[in-house]
Design a protein around this motif. Structure first.
Motif, PDB file in Angstrom:
ATOM      1  N   HIS A  37      14.422  -0.798  20.955  1.00  0.00           N
ATOM      2  CA  HIS A  37      14.043   0.331  21.793  1.00  0.00           C
ATOM      3  C   HIS A  37      13.150  -0.139  22.942  1.00  0.00           C
ATOM      4  O   HIS A  37      12.372  -1.083  22.788  1.00  0.00           O
ATOM      5  N   ASP A  38      13.246   0.535  24.066  1.00  0.00           N
ATOM      6  CA  ASP A  38      12.333   0.244  25.175  1.00  0.00           C
ATOM      7  C   ASP A  38      10.898   0.577  24.757  1.00  0.00           C
ATOM      8  O   ASP A  38      10.673   1.490  23.948  1.00  0.00           O
ATOM      9  N   PRO A  39       9.925  -0.127  25.298  1.00  0.00           N
ATOM     10  CA  PRO A  39       8.530   0.208  24.979  1.00  0.00           C
ATOM     11  C   PRO A  39       8.164   1.584  25.519  1.00  0.00           C
ATOM     12  O   PRO A  39       8.717   2.040  26.528  1.00  0.00           O
ATOM     13  N   VAL A  40       7.232   2.249  24.821  1.00  0.00           N
ATOM     14  CA  VAL A  40       6.767   3.562  25.258  1.00  0.00           C
ATOM     15  C   VAL A  40       5.253   3.535  25.399  1.00  0.00           C
ATOM     16  O   VAL A  40       4.570   2.718  24.779  1.00  0.00           O
ATOM     17  N   VAL A  57      10.492  -3.214  12.972  1.00  0.00           N
ATOM     18  CA  VAL A  57       9.390  -3.960  13.584  1.00  0.00           C
ATOM     19  C   VAL A  57       8.766  -3.102  14.669  1.00  0.00           C
ATOM     20  O   VAL A  57       9.470  -2.572  15.541  1.00  0.00           O
ATOM     21  N   LEU A  58       7.432  -2.972  14.604  1.00  0.00           N
ATOM     22  CA  LEU A  58       6.713  -2.183  15.600  1.00  0.00           C
ATOM     23  C   LEU A  58       5.583  -3.022  16.199  1.00  0.00           C
ATOM     24  O   LEU A  58       4.679  -3.450  15.485  1.00  0.00           O
ATOM     25  N   GLY A  59       5.665  -3.281  17.491  1.00  0.00           N
ATOM     26  CA  GLY A  59       4.595  -3.988  18.186  1.00  0.00           C
ATOM     27  C   GLY A  59       3.595  -2.999  18.760  1.00  0.00           C
ATOM     28  O   GLY A  59       3.986  -1.982  19.344  1.00  0.00           O
ATOM     29  N   ILE A  60       2.308  -3.297  18.574  1.00  0.00           N
ATOM     30  CA  ILE A  60       1.260  -2.416  19.089  1.00  0.00           C
ATOM     31  C   ILE A  60       0.509  -3.139  20.202  1.00  0.00           C
ATOM     32  O   ILE A  60      -0.152  -4.151  19.969  1.00  0.00           O
ATOM     33  N   ALA A 118      10.534  -1.693  18.088  1.00  0.00           N
ATOM     34  CA  ALA A 118       9.951  -0.820  19.098  1.00  0.00           C
ATOM     35  C   ALA A 118       8.570  -1.346  19.461  1.00  0.00           C
ATOM     36  O   ALA A 118       7.975  -2.125  18.703  1.00  0.00           O
ATOM     37  N   PHE A 119       8.056  -0.912  20.619  1.00  0.00           N
ATOM     38  CA  PHE A 119       6.712  -1.287  21.049  1.00  0.00           C
ATOM     39  C   PHE A 119       5.982  -0.047  21.542  1.00  0.00           C
ATOM     40  O   PHE A 119       6.534   0.746  22.314  1.00  0.00           O
ATOM     41  N   LYS A 179      13.355   4.199  31.877  1.00  0.00           N
ATOM     42  CA  LYS A 179      13.533   2.910  32.541  1.00  0.00           C
ATOM     43  C   LYS A 179      12.359   2.560  33.450  1.00  0.00           C
ATOM     44  O   LYS A 179      11.946   1.409  33.549  1.00  0.00           O
ATOM     45  N   VAL A 180      11.794   3.577  34.108  1.00  0.00           N
ATOM     46  CA  VAL A 180      10.674   3.317  35.022  1.00  0.00           C
ATOM     47  C   VAL A 180       9.467   2.813  34.229  1.00  0.00           C
ATOM     48  O   VAL A 180       8.818   1.836  34.607  1.00  0.00           O
ATOM     49  N   ILE A 181       9.178   3.497  33.128  1.00  0.00           N
ATOM     50  CA  ILE A 181       8.053   3.077  32.281  1.00  0.00           C
ATOM     51  C   ILE A 181       8.331   1.706  31.692  1.00  0.00           C
ATOM     52  O   ILE A 181       7.443   0.834  31.638  1.00  0.00           O
TER      53      ILE A 181
END
Length: 782
Positions: free
Chosen positions: A400-403, A502-505, A531-532, A563-565
């Protein structure tokens, strides 16, 4: 279109084409090799060794050797190296950094070039990040080598020289990179060739290459001993605590420099009652700077921990607690900062950075899970190209893209809810962070919601393998700092399930580490998801102004995504990665100056160790030192006596005061001075010839060999400290402007010239003045 990703343009394309051609040749040889008996395989390896001794190139022997190793792996491990592993092994043989995703079998891949290079009889070193991984891989792959009549050994971090010598005799040796480097340094402190334990540095294959070759490139394996000197670190730590940043000193965290302002320097000198730069204590400026650096640049539980009342360093790349020293007096400054008993200062005997050590190998290659982001580093640091081998099985991981969330509280609430949902569904979760502080924060948030979990940080790395082994169980939750646990695969206990989440913080130090963390899911064709989450509160997250405007209109737990984020957050990661790369490059620029000098010193030392000091070189050094003494003397009655005393202290001179007085009647370029130098040189050479005659040729040769080694070692140890002081000094003086590296290089050039002069002077002094006692051999020794 090729399914291989290429880095480096045409050269990488040629490498790939050769490797694919070799893979085809290996496959063609497979049926014939499979028909051989176990003894037949070993006999073939013996014949291949002989063919190489007879002049056949390793390239020509590769297809048959790889086919034999593949069959040996089938018979011993029940594993047949895939074509992708064969291609990866061929690329390693050619000296590439090879990307193979997590779970694709890098460990087995290394046996292919390992056995090929072992045919030379020169030894192969397979270097990795730590002892645990090296011991595991040596035990795991050992049956393949032994089946083929080759020897395999593990090099532990600890052990006596006598225990380590036979390990280096093995055909293939597994060990941590720092362990090999330490032994290299120790080998360059011996006084006889028979005490050297490493063989020639022929072939090195580096696993976890991005960690060892990039992150730890500037790591300094160092041999040191306690110094008898005492210092005032405790008093300076108290002083530093009273100073204010921006008022009494400036901090440049990017260059890791802390420099007193004029106002701060005046206050420091007032409190100390001494001049910092021009006083009698030449090391005071350095110790003041150490106290300030300890205060501003090093944080407890991030850079070090305190265990049983002792300060232990945390490795910045692995987040492991280590036994190594920071060096340069920083360990003592940190002891003082934390109110601990300040340990004795240490004197460096020998040091080399990992980058320079790896450069000593004739053949060098690396393998890693991710090369993206470090391609230039491999090229610039090691002159190595990169090739990415595709996975044997398609990647089924969903990335997933980072949020981005409005603040830490919101991000943590969403994180806890997300992990709880995965856990309820029976999915294991792995949460990765950039720092121990964030890991602790996440752990507390999980505990507050009653979510049990394992934590892997620098404080409990001894449990690493056990924790990683549990991480693949259904519903398991594991939190790790940075890349702790790397090199150890997370194996799912239910491979057909939804897979690891997997979740990156927060932002990791590089795009590469982000990809490494994502790659922990979906290994070997497993399903997985990554995801991040980022927070606007994170000081490392610097986003464009339009994102701030989005923040003002978003609801409490609504993530800012799209996409911008994603592009903005990728820019954050790229900026962090660029800063880290620049820092590493700067460290290596400075190290390169020292390493150039070290190479010259060790080359001279090795020549002396092998060949001694010839009569011609002895005469040249005697002449050089005598000329130096005479030309440096001043004119005047008092200086005549000083020169005479210095000369007679150096060797048994037969010259009287009148001779020195006549020679010093003119300036350094006068005829009288030149004639005096010639007279002193002739007298000293006659004394040297008499010394050699008295001792006898054998005793004289051994004495000169030993005293030259002592002279080199002592001067090099002093030079290391002088270079360290010069580095700190130019950093302080050029804080306000100018190029500190240029200043450092100039200072290093002056220092090394002085060092070689001191070596010559010490040698000549020892040659004339060391007392020699030769004891007869006992009958038992004859």
């Amino acid at each position: 279109m090729s399914k291989f990703r290429l880095f480096g343009g045409g050269s990488a394309q040629k490498t790939l084409e050769r490797c694919r051609g070799w893979a085809g040749a290996v496959n063609l040889a497979e049926d014939g090799v499979r028909a051989l008996s176990d003894a037949g395989l070993r006999e073939t390896i013996t014949r291949l060794k002989q063919r190489h001794r007879d002049g056949e190139a390793l390239d020509d022997l590769l297809p048959e050797t790889f086919a034999i190793v593949r069959e040996a792996a089938v018979r011993t491990l029940g594993e047949r190296p895939y074509d992708e592993q064969v291609i990866g092994g061929a690329a390693l043989h050619l000296g590439s950094v090879v990307e193979m995703k997590t779970g694709e079998g890098k460990t087995l891949t290394a046996t292919l070039p390992g056995c090929l290079h072992a045919l030379t009889g020169q030894g192969v070193h397979i270097l990795t990040a730590n002892d645990y991984l090296a011991a595991r891989d040596a035990e795991w792959m050992g049956p393949v080598y032994r089946f083929l009549g080759l020897t395999c050994a593990f090099l532990p971090r600890d052990g006596s020289r006598a225990e380590r010598r036979p390990i280096y005799g093995a055909d293939v040796v597994y060990g941590a990179a720092s362990g090999f480097a330490y032994d290299y340094l120790r080998d360059n402190l011996v006084i006889a060739h028979s005490d050297v334990i490493q063989r020639s540095l022929f072939s090195a294959i580096v696993d976890e290459a991005d960690l060892v070759m990039v992150d730890e490139a500037g790591l300094l394996p160092e041999i040191s001993r306690d110094s008898e000197s005492t210092s005032d670190h405790a008093r300076l730590a108290t002083l530093a605590a009273r100073l204010e940043p921006g008022v009494h000193y400036d901090v440049d965290k990017a260059r890791r420099i802390v420099s007193p302002t004029e106002r701060g320097m005046a206050l420091i000198e007032d409190w100390l009652g001494a001049e910092v730069y021009s006083g009698d204590d030449v090391g005071l400026a350095h110790r003041v700077e150490l106290a300030l650096r300890a205060k501003e640049l090093y944080a407890k539980d991030r850079d070090y921990v305190i265990v049983d009342g002792a300060l232990r360093v945390i490795d910045a790349s692995t987040q492991r607690v280590t036994d190594r020293f920071i060096g340069g007096g920083l360990d003592q400054a940190l002891d003082a900062k934390e109110g601990l008993d300040v340990r004795p200062e240490r004197r460096t005997l020998a040091v080399i950075d990992v980058h320079a050590y790896l450069g000593l190998y004739t053949r060098l290659a690396g393998m890693t899970g991710v090369v993206e982001g470090e391609i230039d580093a491999y090229r610039d640091f090691y002159d190595l190209g990169c090739v990415a081998v595709p996975p044997h099985r398609p990647v089924r991981r969903v990335d997933h893209d980072p949020v981005l969330y409005v603040n830490d509280d919101v991000m943590l609430r969403v994180m806890v809810r997300t992990v709880d949902e995965k856990r309820a569904a029976g999915r294991p979760s792995l949460i990765g962070t950039a720092s121990a502080e964030t890991t602790e924060q996440i752990s507390q948030a999980l505990l507050a919601k009653g979510i049990g979990h394992d934590v892997l940080t620098a404080k409990n790395h001894a449990l690493e393998a056990e924790i990683i082994a549990r991480a693949g169980r259904p519903g398991a939750v594991t939190v790790l700092t940075r890349m702790a646990g790397r090199g150890v695969d997370i194996r799912l206990t239910e491979p057909e399930g939804a897979g690891l989440f997997v979740l990156g913080i927060g932002p990791l130090p590089s795009r590469r580490l982000e990809l490494h963390l994502r790659g922990r899911a979906g290994r070997g064709g497993d399903t997985g998801e990554s995801a991040f989450f980022f927070s606007m509160d994170d000081p490392g997250v610097k986003v464009p102004k339009f994102v701030d405007r989005l923040n003002e209109t978003s609801k409490d737990e609504d993530p800012m995504a799209g996409k911008v984020i994603a592009r903005a957050l990728k820019g954050v990661l790229n900026a962090i990665s660029a800063a880290e790369t620049q820092r590493s490059a700067s460290v290596l620029r400075y190290s390169a100056v020292r390493e150039e000098q070290r190479a010259a010193v060790y080359a001279k030392r090795d020549d002396v160790l092998s060949n001694g000091v010839s009569p011609d070189e002895t005469n040249r050094l005697v002449e050089q030192v005598m000329w130096g003494y005479v030309l440096a003397a001043r004119t005047g009655s008092e200086d005549v006596d000083k020169l005479g005393t210095a000369i007679r202290t150096l060797y048994p001179a037969t010259l009287g005061r009148d001779t020195f007085a006549a020679g010093l009647s003119g300036g350094p370029s006068s005829k009288a001075r030149t004639e005096l130098a010639d007279v002193v040189v002739r007298d000293a050479l006659a004394a040297s010839a008499a010394r050699e005659s008295d001792l006898g040729p054998d005793v004289a040769a051994e004495l000169k060999r030993r005293i030259m080694l002592v002279a080199i070692d002592r001067s090099w140890q002093t030079q290391l400290q002088d270079l360290n002081d010069a580095h700190d000094g130019v950093s302080l003086r050029t804080m306000a402007g100018g190029d500190p590296f240029t200043e450092y290089r100039r200072a290093a050039s002056r220092l090394v010239e002085k060092m070689w002069g001191q070596i010559a002077e010490d040698f000549v002094g020892y040659w004339f003045n060391v007392e020699v006692s030769v004891e007869p051999l006992d009958d038992t020794d004859a």
